[in-house]
Design a protein around this motif. Sequence first.
Motif, PDB file in Angstrom:
ATOM      1  N   LEU A  73       0.829  -1.204   0.000  1.00 23.87           N
ATOM      2  CA  LEU A  73       0.000   0.000   0.000  1.00 23.87           C
ATOM      3  C   LEU A  73       0.865   1.256   0.000  1.00 23.87           C
ATOM      4  CD1 LEU A  73      -2.917  -0.990   2.423  1.00 23.87           C
ATOM      5  CD2 LEU A  73      -2.936  -0.877  -0.084  1.00 23.87           C
ATOM      6  N   TRP A  74       2.013   1.198   0.664  1.00 26.37           N
ATOM      7  CA  TRP A  74       2.939   2.337   0.673  1.00 26.37           C
ATOM      8  C   TRP A  74       3.407   2.636  -0.751  1.00 26.37           C
ATOM      9  CZ3 TRP A  74       7.930   3.872  -0.415  1.00 26.37           C
ATOM     10  CH2 TRP A  74       8.453   4.956   0.300  1.00 26.37           C
ATOM     11  N   ILE A  75       3.732   1.594  -1.496  1.00 26.32           N
ATOM     12  CA  ILE A  75       4.182   1.774  -2.880  1.00 26.32           C
ATOM     13  C   ILE A  75       3.046   2.315  -3.753  1.00 26.32           C
ATOM     14  CG2 ILE A  75       4.921   0.526  -4.957  1.00 26.32           C
ATOM     15  CD1 ILE A  75       6.581  -1.272  -3.107  1.00 26.32           C
ATOM     16  N   LEU A  76       1.819   1.869  -3.483  1.00 23.99           N
ATOM     17  CA  LEU A  76       0.679   2.399  -4.239  1.00 23.99           C
ATOM     18  C   LEU A  76       0.540   3.897  -3.997  1.00 23.99           C
ATOM     19  CD1 LEU A  76      -1.741   1.990  -6.073  1.00 23.99           C
ATOM     20  CD2 LEU A  76      -3.070   1.269  -4.068  1.00 23.99           C
ATOM     21  N   ARG A  77       0.700   4.331  -2.750  1.00 29.10           N
ATOM     22  CA  ARG A  77       0.663   5.764  -2.453  1.00 29.10           C
ATOM     23  C   ARG A  77       1.854   6.476  -3.095  1.00 29.10           C
ATOM     24  NH1 ARG A  77      -1.398   9.858   0.473  1.00 29.10           N
ATOM     25  NH2 ARG A  77       0.069  11.251   1.524  1.00 29.10           N
ATOM     26  N   PHE A  78       3.010   5.817  -3.139  1.00 30.00           N
ATOM     27  CA  PHE A  78       4.219   6.322  -3.795  1.00 30.00           C
ATOM     28  C   PHE A  78       3.912   6.659  -5.262  1.00 30.00           C
ATOM     29  CE2 PHE A  78       7.951   5.364  -6.375  1.00 30.00           C
ATOM     30  CZ  PHE A  78       9.050   5.838  -5.664  1.00 30.00           C
ATOM     31  N   VAL A  79       3.284   5.707  -5.956  1.00 28.71           N
ATOM     32  CA  VAL A  79       2.954   5.910  -7.374  1.00 28.71           C
ATOM     33  C   VAL A  79       1.890   6.996  -7.530  1.00 28.71           C
ATOM     34  CG1 VAL A  79       1.966   4.816  -9.426  1.00 28.71           C
ATOM     35  CG2 VAL A  79       3.596   3.552  -8.002  1.00 28.71           C
ATOM     36  N   CYS A  80       0.867   6.979  -6.684  1.00 29.87           N
ATOM     37  CA  CYS A  80      -0.197   7.996  -6.764  1.00 29.87           C
ATOM     38  C   CYS A  80       0.349   9.389  -6.494  1.00 29.87           C
ATOM     39  CB  CYS A  80      -1.306   7.666  -5.771  1.00 29.87           C
ATOM     40  SG  CYS A  80      -2.338   6.268  -6.253  1.00 29.87           S
ATOM     41  N   GLY A  81       1.352   9.477  -5.620  1.00 29.33           N
ATOM     42  CA  GLY A  81       1.961  10.781  -5.350  1.00 29.33           C
ATOM     43  C   GLY A  81       2.583  11.370  -6.596  1.00 29.33           C
ATOM     44  N   ALA A  82       3.283  10.533  -7.371  1.00 25.42           N
ATOM     45  CA  ALA A  82       3.906  11.007  -8.611  1.00 25.42           C
ATOM     46  C   ALA A  82       2.863  11.388  -9.646  1.00 25.42           C
ATOM     47  CB  ALA A  82       4.833   9.925  -9.169  1.00 25.42           C
ATOM     48  N   ILE A  83       1.874  10.530  -9.822  1.00 23.93           N
ATOM     49  CA  ILE A  83       0.822  10.812 -10.806  1.00 23.93           C
ATOM     50  C   ILE A  83       0.079  12.091 -10.441  1.00 23.93           C
ATOM     51  CG2 ILE A  83      -1.361   9.995 -11.773  1.00 23.93           C
ATOM     52  CD1 ILE A  83      -0.279   7.140 -11.445  1.00 23.93           C
ATOM     53  N   GLY A  84      -0.278  12.217  -9.167  1.00 26.03           N
ATOM     54  CA  GLY A  84      -1.001  13.406  -8.729  1.00 26.03           C
ATOM     55  C   GLY A  84      -0.202  14.680  -8.916  1.00 26.03           C
ATOM     56  N   ILE A 180       4.788  10.641   9.080  1.00 26.31           N
ATOM     57  CA  ILE A 180       5.985  10.974   8.311  1.00 26.31           C
ATOM     58  C   ILE A 180       6.222   9.939   7.219  1.00 26.31           C
ATOM     59  CG2 ILE A 180       7.632   9.744   9.805  1.00 26.31           C
ATOM     60  CD1 ILE A 180       9.533  12.148   9.403  1.00 26.31           C
ATOM     61  N   SER A 181       5.828   8.682   7.463  1.00 23.26           N
ATOM     62  CA  SER A 181       5.945   7.646   6.445  1.00 23.26           C
ATOM     63  C   SER A 181       4.971   7.890   5.302  1.00 23.26           C
ATOM     64  CB  SER A 181       5.680   6.271   7.069  1.00 23.26           C
ATOM     65  OG  SER A 181       5.624   5.267   6.085  1.00 23.26           O
ATOM     66  N   LEU A 182       3.753   8.287   5.631  1.00 25.65           N
ATOM     67  CA  LEU A 182       2.743   8.552   4.614  1.00 25.65           C
ATOM     68  C   LEU A 182       3.137   9.762   3.768  1.00 25.65           C
ATOM     69  CD1 LEU A 182      -0.349   7.916   6.872  1.00 25.65           C
ATOM     70  CD2 LEU A 182       0.399   6.482   4.973  1.00 25.65           C
ATOM     71  N   TYR A 183       3.683  10.770   4.415  1.00 29.58           N
ATOM     72  CA  TYR A 183       4.175  11.935   3.674  1.00 29.58           C
ATOM     73  C   TYR A 183       5.331  11.527   2.765  1.00 29.58           C
ATOM     74  CZ  TYR A 183       6.054  16.607   2.778  1.00 29.58           C
ATOM     75  OH  TYR A 183       6.502  17.745   2.174  1.00 29.58           O
ATOM     76  N   GLY A 184       6.232  10.704   3.306  1.00 23.88           N
ATOM     77  CA  GLY A 184       7.391  10.280   2.540  1.00 23.88           C
ATOM     78  C   GLY A 184       7.034   9.462   1.319  1.00 23.88           C
ATOM     79  N   ALA A 185       5.984   8.639   1.423  1.00 19.84           N
ATOM     80  CA  ALA A 185       5.591   7.809   0.283  1.00 19.84           C
ATOM     81  C   ALA A 185       5.275   8.668  -0.927  1.00 19.84           C
ATOM     82  CB  ALA A 185       4.382   6.948   0.666  1.00 19.84           C
ATOM     83  N   ALA A 186       4.408   9.659  -0.755  1.00 21.22           N
ATOM     84  CA  ALA A 186       4.016  10.505  -1.875  1.00 21.22           C
ATOM     85  C   ALA A 186       5.166  11.415  -2.317  1.00 21.22           C
ATOM     86  CB  ALA A 186       2.804  11.342  -1.496  1.00 21.22           C
ATOM     87  N   LEU A 187       5.920  11.924  -1.342  1.00 24.46           N
ATOM     88  CA  LEU A 187       7.026  12.823  -1.672  1.00 24.46           C
ATOM     89  C   LEU A 187       8.088  12.110  -2.510  1.00 24.46           C
ATOM     90  CD1 LEU A 187       8.558  15.490  -1.350  1.00 24.46           C
ATOM     91  CD2 LEU A 187       9.485  14.609   0.794  1.00 24.46           C
ATOM     92  N   PHE A 188       8.508  10.939  -2.066  1.00 25.83           N
ATOM     93  CA  PHE A 188       9.549  10.222  -2.801  1.00 25.83           C
ATOM     94  C   PHE A 188       9.017   9.643  -4.106  1.00 25.83           C
ATOM     95  CE2 PHE A 188      11.611  10.163   1.421  1.00 25.83           C
ATOM     96  CZ  PHE A 188      12.807  10.750   1.048  1.00 25.83           C
ATOM     97  N   GLY A 189       7.712   9.368  -4.164  1.00 24.00           N
ATOM     98  CA  GLY A 189       7.129   8.948  -5.428  1.00 24.00           C
ATOM     99  C   GLY A 189       7.292  10.018  -6.482  1.00 24.00           C
ATOM    100  N   SER A 190       6.950  11.254  -6.101  1.00 22.78           N
ATOM    101  CA  SER A 190       7.105  12.371  -7.031  1.00 22.78           C
ATOM    102  C   SER A 190       8.575  12.613  -7.349  1.00 22.78           C
ATOM    103  CB  SER A 190       6.477  13.628  -6.415  1.00 22.78           C
ATOM    104  OG  SER A 190       6.659  14.740  -7.259  1.00 22.78           O
ATOM    105  N   PHE A 191       9.428  12.535  -6.344  1.00 13.64           N
ATOM    106  CA  PHE A 191      10.854  12.800  -6.503  1.00 13.64           C
ATOM    107  C   PHE A 191      11.501  11.794  -7.458  1.00 13.64           C
ATOM    108  CE2 PHE A 191      15.253  12.075  -5.148  1.00 13.64           C
ATOM    109  CZ  PHE A 191      15.771  13.359  -5.183  1.00 13.64           C
ATOM    110  N   ILE A 192      11.241  10.519  -7.245  1.00 11.93           N
ATOM    111  CA  ILE A 192      11.935   9.479  -8.017  1.00 11.93           C
ATOM    112  C   ILE A 192      11.332   9.321  -9.413  1.00 11.93           C
ATOM    113  CG2 ILE A 192      12.423   7.003  -8.146  1.00 11.93           C
ATOM    114  CD1 ILE A 192      12.671   7.046  -5.074  1.00 11.93           C
ATOM    115  N   ILE A 193      10.014   9.183  -9.509  1.00 12.22           N
ATOM    116  CA  ILE A 193       9.396   8.951 -10.810  1.00 12.22           C
ATOM    117  C   ILE A 193       9.532  10.180 -11.708  1.00 12.22           C
ATOM    118  CG2 ILE A 193       7.216   8.491 -12.002  1.00 12.22           C
ATOM    119  CD1 ILE A 193       6.434   6.710  -9.651  1.00 12.22           C
ATOM    120  N   SER A 194       9.268  11.375 -11.157  1.00  9.75           N
ATOM    121  CA  SER A 194       9.434  12.590 -11.963  1.00  9.75           C
ATOM    122  C   SER A 194      10.893  12.786 -12.349  1.00  9.75           C
ATOM    123  CB  SER A 194       8.930  13.809 -11.182  1.00  9.75           C
ATOM    124  OG  SER A 194       7.562  13.703 -10.899  1.00  9.75           O
TER     125      SER A 194
END
Length: 317
Positions: A73-84, A180-194
């Motif tokens: 689920l963390w990875i799913l939020r990671f991906v959604c963070g980048a897409i969003g 902080i983990s939930l924030y990090g999931a979306a933040l690093f998703g945007s950081f890495i994928i973008s």
Amino acid sequence: MTVGLSPFRGVLIAFASYAVFAFSDASIKILHGALPAYQVAFIGSVFALTAIPFLKTANDGWLDVVRTSNRALWILRFVCGAIGAICSVVAFTELPMAEAFALLFLLPSFVTILSVIFLKEDVRWQRWTAVIIGFIGVLIVLRPGFRELSIGHLAAAIGGLSGAISIVVLRAMGPTEKRISLYGAALFGSFIISGLLMVSEFSMPTPRQWLFLASYGILGAFGNVLLMNAARLAPANLVAPPQYSQMIWAIAFGYLIFNDSIDFPMAVGIVLIIFSGLLTLARERKRGTPLPAAVTSADNQAALATAAEPSAVDQKA
């Protein structure tokens, strides 16, 4: 020791946080699409790192930003963070701010639908009525067949859907997951994928562009910090509704800065969408639907989904 709530202060801080988010979004539009959307999202996520020290509590370790009790689920939020993040940049670049917000405000309707499908929530006719009203509002705003639709409309819809998936993920993970983990999931998703998307096409920003990129990222981070503080002071049902004040800012910026205009049908559609969202929030409050922790992503528009309630863990000193 329990941290007492101060609802009035919490609501004021919530209004301030959504105003800050609106200024951050205006910074995107001022760039006028001069840089690729994924580059804007990447640089914004770099500046958003500045929020982490302020979100970290005494009980958090620095590695908790990537630790989780449910990696899938963390990875799913990671991906959604980048897409969003990427979709919100496209939406605010291509559309008038008020129109972009109107489509992003569909998020509560998406949450209702996804909660039925994946969380098997019992949704009664009142909430389905809110969903239908919201989609009618969107049809009035878009008027397909009568006006040309653009990539910005698609991006706004996808951005709202990705934010809704993030909210459902938060509900599924439960209140024990560290903020902080939930924030990090979306933040690093945007950081890495973008960042990966940016490798093949990087444009060096001008000094003026750096100014607004910094404004986008730092104001977004500041808005997150304000919103989390608001959620510690006031209950979820008071923190969530002020998000719709962003529409006032959007209309003001559109009129004063971007020469945008809103015709009567669009105004009617916007009112219906906002009414739909408020009705959904009211029904969730009445039914006691579990709400996600006070976490927003690196994408400022995740704040539209924030309906935060301090958990028992957060209330302990």
